[in-house]
Write a protein that holds these residues in place. Sequence first.
Motif, PDB file in Angstrom:
ATOM      1  N   THR A  33      40.378  40.621  38.247  1.00 56.20           N
ATOM      2  CA  THR A  33      40.516  41.556  39.374  1.00 56.20           C
ATOM      3  C   THR A  33      40.107  40.898  40.697  1.00 56.20           C
ATOM      4  O   THR A  33      40.542  41.330  41.751  1.00 56.20           O
ATOM      5  CB  THR A  33      39.697  42.852  39.159  1.00 56.20           C
ATOM      6  OG1 THR A  33      38.305  42.545  39.218  1.00 56.20           O
ATOM      7  CG2 THR A  33      40.011  43.509  37.844  1.00 56.20           C
ATOM      8  N   ASN A  77      45.782  47.324  37.714  1.00 55.58           N
ATOM      9  CA  ASN A  77      45.668  48.640  37.064  1.00 55.58           C
ATOM     10  C   ASN A  77      45.221  48.497  35.612  1.00 55.58           C
ATOM     11  O   ASN A  77      44.312  49.189  35.153  1.00 55.58           O
ATOM     12  CB  ASN A  77      47.022  49.371  37.079  1.00 55.58           C
ATOM     13  CG  ASN A  77      47.245  50.023  38.415  1.00 55.58           C
ATOM     14  OD1 ASN A  77      46.312  50.252  39.170  1.00 55.58           O
ATOM     15  ND2 ASN A  77      48.511  50.303  38.728  1.00 55.58           N
ATOM     16  N   ARG A 112      41.554  46.998  35.321  1.00 55.84           N
ATOM     17  CA  ARG A 112      40.503  47.950  35.718  1.00 55.84           C
ATOM     18  C   ARG A 112      40.348  49.038  34.657  1.00 55.84           C
ATOM     19  O   ARG A 112      39.228  49.468  34.366  1.00 55.84           O
ATOM     20  CB  ARG A 112      40.822  48.537  37.088  1.00 55.84           C
ATOM     21  CG  ARG A 112      40.555  47.520  38.186  1.00 55.84           C
ATOM     22  CD  ARG A 112      41.037  47.961  39.534  1.00 55.84           C
ATOM     23  NE  ARG A 112      40.739  46.942  40.538  1.00 55.84           N
ATOM     24  CZ  ARG A 112      41.379  46.824  41.695  1.00 55.84           C
ATOM     25  NH1 ARG A 112      42.352  47.655  42.011  1.00 55.84           N
ATOM     26  NH2 ARG A 112      41.047  45.872  42.541  1.00 55.84           N
ATOM     27  N   SER A 113      41.451  49.445  34.085  1.00 51.82           N
ATOM     28  CA  SER A 113      41.364  50.430  33.013  1.00 51.82           C
ATOM     29  C   SER A 113      40.603  49.847  31.817  1.00 51.82           C
ATOM     30  O   SER A 113      39.733  50.507  31.230  1.00 51.82           O
ATOM     31  CB  SER A 113      42.795  50.850  32.650  1.00 51.82           C
ATOM     32  OG  SER A 113      42.830  51.483  31.435  1.00 51.82           O
ATOM     33  N   TRP A 159      37.985  52.182  41.980  1.00 50.70           N
ATOM     34  CA  TRP A 159      38.121  52.380  40.530  1.00 50.70           C
ATOM     35  C   TRP A 159      36.774  52.489  39.839  1.00 50.70           C
ATOM     36  O   TRP A 159      36.669  53.022  38.746  1.00 50.70           O
ATOM     37  CB  TRP A 159      38.908  51.204  39.914  1.00 50.70           C
ATOM     38  CG  TRP A 159      38.197  49.884  40.031  1.00 50.70           C
ATOM     39  CD1 TRP A 159      38.203  49.043  41.099  1.00 50.70           C
ATOM     40  CD2 TRP A 159      37.353  49.276  39.047  1.00 50.70           C
ATOM     41  NE1 TRP A 159      37.416  47.945  40.855  1.00 50.70           N
ATOM     42  CE2 TRP A 159      36.882  48.062  39.595  1.00 50.70           C
ATOM     43  CE3 TRP A 159      36.949  49.628  37.749  1.00 50.70           C
ATOM     44  CZ2 TRP A 159      36.027  47.198  38.912  1.00 50.70           C
ATOM     45  CZ3 TRP A 159      36.095  48.775  37.068  1.00 50.70           C
ATOM     46  CH2 TRP A 159      35.651  47.578  37.645  1.00 50.70           C
TER      47      TRP A 159
END
Length: 228
Positions: free
Chosen positions: A113, A130, A133-134, A178
């Motif tokens: 990231t 995405n 981070r999830s 996030w």
Amino acid sequence: MTTPLILHYAPDNASLCVRLALLALDIPFETQLVDRSINAQNGPIYMALNSNGLIPTLITPDGPIYETGAILLWLTDQKPGHIFPNVGDPNRAAGLAWLFWLSNTLHPALRMTFYPSKYIDAASIPHLLNATRSNLLGHFAQLEAHADWLDDIRVGIVQFYLALMLRWSALYGTDQSWFDLANFPRLLAFAKRFEATHLATQANLAEGLGDTIFSAPTPPCPPEGSST
Ligand SMILES: N[C@@H](CCC(=O)N[C@@H](CS)C(=O)NCC(=O)O)C(=O)O
């Protein structure tokens, strides 16, 4: 050890958890700034020590050591049993598992990231961010549920490494929305306890990290160098 160890570091980089370990073990050391503003980690002098071009590197009587987890373990061997369970201690197995999990799972995911262009083409970066981070939120949920060592200084190096990565999650990358440590109450309580220690104060003085270093971090204001 007769010759002092030399920590090649940049403020608020992975070298910070090595600094914490050195301080906790009361091992004398000197520091050598790696000037990230001029990309010194990829320059010939640093690359001769660590051909990965990554911070940290610790210069020891056995030669330069790199990889944060390896450095932390090497340091605990210098004063066995202080901040990591020694060989023969039944807590060592779980300590090793968590140390390697932090180093092999959490740290590389965070790196993706922070430096997505090192991993994927520009058009695919939003998708990578995405997905990663999830995954990271899942990793923090796993820690929240299973990290029973958050109060146990016998696994100090694991705590130092985690504390730093909680800090980074709130500070670095293109977007921090996030991540909210308040969603992980045990981790938040750990961060608050740890930042109140003398050890954290010493690290703050050396690298300009602010008061709520881990629970509500602000960008560093270091006496020398830059974090990125
Ligand atoms: N696997 C390495 C990763 C170290 C790492 O990611 N270091 C970062 C600073 S925290 C770095 O050197 N970044 C500069 C870059 O990637 O060019 C380790 O565990 O030491």
